[in-house]
Design an enzyme around this catalytic site. Structure first.
Site, mmCIF file in Angstrom:
data_model
loop_
_atom_site.group_PDB
_atom_site.id
_atom_site.type_symbol
_atom_site.label_atom_id
_atom_site.label_comp_id
_atom_site.label_asym_id
_atom_site.label_seq_id
_atom_site.Cartn_x
_atom_site.Cartn_y
_atom_site.Cartn_z
ATOM 1 N N ASP A 1 0.872 -1.178 0.000
ATOM 2 C CA ASP A 1 0.000 0.000 0.000
ATOM 3 C C ASP A 1 0.902 1.219 0.000
ATOM 4 O OD1 ASP A 1 -2.440 1.548 0.303
ATOM 5 O OD2 ASP A 1 -1.773 1.940 2.338
ATOM 6 N N SER A 2 0.299 2.380 -0.231
ATOM 7 C CA SER A 2 1.072 3.624 -0.193
ATOM 8 C C SER A 2 1.550 3.935 1.232
ATOM 9 C CB SER A 2 0.195 4.773 -0.680
ATOM 10 O OG SER A 2 -0.996 4.824 0.077
ATOM 11 N N CYS B 1 -3.755 -0.832 -2.099
ATOM 12 C CA CYS B 1 -4.037 0.584 -2.339
ATOM 13 C C CYS B 1 -5.004 0.716 -3.525
ATOM 14 C CB CYS B 1 -2.716 1.281 -2.668
ATOM 15 S SG CYS B 1 -2.901 3.025 -3.036
ATOM 16 N N GLU C 1 -6.182 9.120 9.676
ATOM 17 C CA GLU C 1 -4.852 8.982 10.289
ATOM 18 C C GLU C 1 -4.762 9.737 11.612
ATOM 19 O OE1 GLU C 1 -1.397 9.158 7.857
ATOM 20 O OE2 GLU C 1 -2.320 7.908 6.318
ATOM 21 N N CYS D 1 -11.289 3.345 -0.881
ATOM 22 C CA CYS D 1 -9.989 3.829 -0.396
ATOM 23 C C CYS D 1 -9.672 3.069 0.889
ATOM 24 C CB CYS D 1 -10.063 5.333 -0.111
ATOM 25 S SG CYS D 1 -8.574 5.994 0.671
ATOM 26 N N HIS E 1 -8.469 3.907 3.619
ATOM 27 C CA HIS E 1 -8.721 4.576 4.896
ATOM 28 C C HIS E 1 -10.202 4.657 5.282
ATOM 29 C CE1 HIS E 1 -4.608 5.750 4.240
ATOM 30 N NE2 HIS E 1 -4.564 6.489 5.339
HETATM 31 N N1 DGL Z 1 -4.013 3.965 -0.019
HETATM 32 C C1 DGL Z 1 -4.631 5.024 -0.767
HETATM 33 C C2 DGL Z 1 -5.840 4.453 -1.532
HETATM 34 O O1 DGL Z 1 -6.447 3.474 -1.135
HETATM 35 C C3 DGL Z 1 -5.045 6.172 0.131
HETATM 36 C C4 DGL Z 1 -3.890 6.991 0.668
HETATM 37 C C5 DGL Z 1 -3.072 7.650 -0.406
HETATM 38 O O2 DGL Z 1 -3.537 8.618 -1.047
HETATM 39 O O3 DGL Z 1 -1.953 7.204 -0.625
HETATM 40 O O4 DGL Z 1 -6.187 4.972 -2.558
#
Ligand code: DGL
Length: 275
Positions: free
Chosen positions: A10-11, A73, A152, A184, A186
């Site tokens: 993931d990012s 992600c 977060e 997403c 989050h």
């Molecule tokens: N993990 C990213 C997503 O699911 C969200 C956070 C980011 O912008 O890196 O798109």
């Protein structure tokens, strides 16, 4: 092969919501997680950059002999899934297709909303995946970039979260959707607030849950599910600040993270591995 880990990237730490679902559904599978915390967020970056980062992440995980890769992600799944899938010798699962499948199965009125990062929404990936499965379903989208820092910060159900959700979701409410995809990593943390704003008539689709189901199906289909019934190994890697990852990650993973190590990614020129 069966005991080899599942790789997940993931990012940053958001993908821990996907790992949490995988660990809940497949408690004996070993896992290696990579959070690209040095380069987060991915949500507002260009396709080329996301594809390049995704190849670097995948390459790092392949060095850990993973048997299957999960792109947790949504933004990376939207931009890089196809290219990664065709380049890798192992099954690759993104979160978009499973989320789209779950949404088309859930809708009764054929009006589906999708929320995600700017990149995910601009890519149109959820809309195309839903159209491919159910051409009659109408899709309505909304980028909700502020949900990421709110999650977060742990501000998931205070008045700021509720006001932000109300502002973002008002247009979708007007379209009369009956299903909303949380597109997403989050957003599952804001599920209660989103449900409260949308009201009881709207079903929320968690892409993380849907992706975990897809992982289980793929392991079975390829006969690579771990048959050992012992406590799994969970390794965590990040490209920056393991301390913050361990501290904030707990909320996303639902329990304490044992440890996280620094990962050094080979900075690859995108496309090199195809030469
Ligand atoms: N993990 C990213 C997503 O699911 C969200 C956070 C980011 O912008 O890196 O798109």
């Amino acid at each position: 092969m069966k005991e080899n880990p599942i790789g997940i990237f993931d990012s940053g730490l958001g993908g821990l919501t996907v790992l949490k679902e995988i660990a809940g559904l497949l408690p004996y599978e070993n896992t290696v997680y990579l959070g690209d915390t040095a380069r987060v967020p991915y949500g507002n970056k260009s396709k080329d950059t996301i594809v390049r980062y995704s190849f670097e992440n995948a390459r790092f995980l392949l060095r850990h002999h993973i048997k299957l890769l999960v792109i947790a992600c949504n933004t990376a799944s939207a931009f890089a899934l196809e290219e990664i899938r065709s380049a890798l010798p192992i099954p690759v699962i993104g979160v978009i297709e499973p989320g789209a499948k779950a949404a088309t199965a859930a809708t009764r009125t054929g009006r589906v909303g999708i929320i995600g990062t700017e990149g995910t929404i601009k890519s149109g990936a959820y809309c195309s995946a839903i159209k491919a499965l159910a051409p009659d379903v109408k899709t309505f989208t909304q980028a909700c970039p502020l949900f990421v820092p709110l999650a977060e910060e742990g501000w998931t159900d205070n008045s700021i979260a509720i006001d932000t959700a109300a502002a973002y979701l008002a247009p979708l409410k007007k379209f009369g959707i009956d299903t909303l995809v949380l597109g997403c990593t989050h957003y599952p943390l804001l599920k209660k607030t989103i449900a409260r704003v949308m009201g009881p008539g709207v079903k929320l689709i968690d892409s993380a849950e849907a992706a975990a189901q897809e992982v289980r199906r793929t392991l079975a289909e390829n006969d690579i599910a771990n048959s050992q019934k012992s406590a799994p190994s969970r390794r965590f890697y990040v490209t920056d600040s393991p301390e913050r990852f361990i501290k904030v990650g707990r909320t996303f993973f639902g329990k304490e993270l044992s440890d996280a190590e620094l990962a050094y990614l080979e900075a690859l020129e995108y496309g090199k591995e195809k030469e």
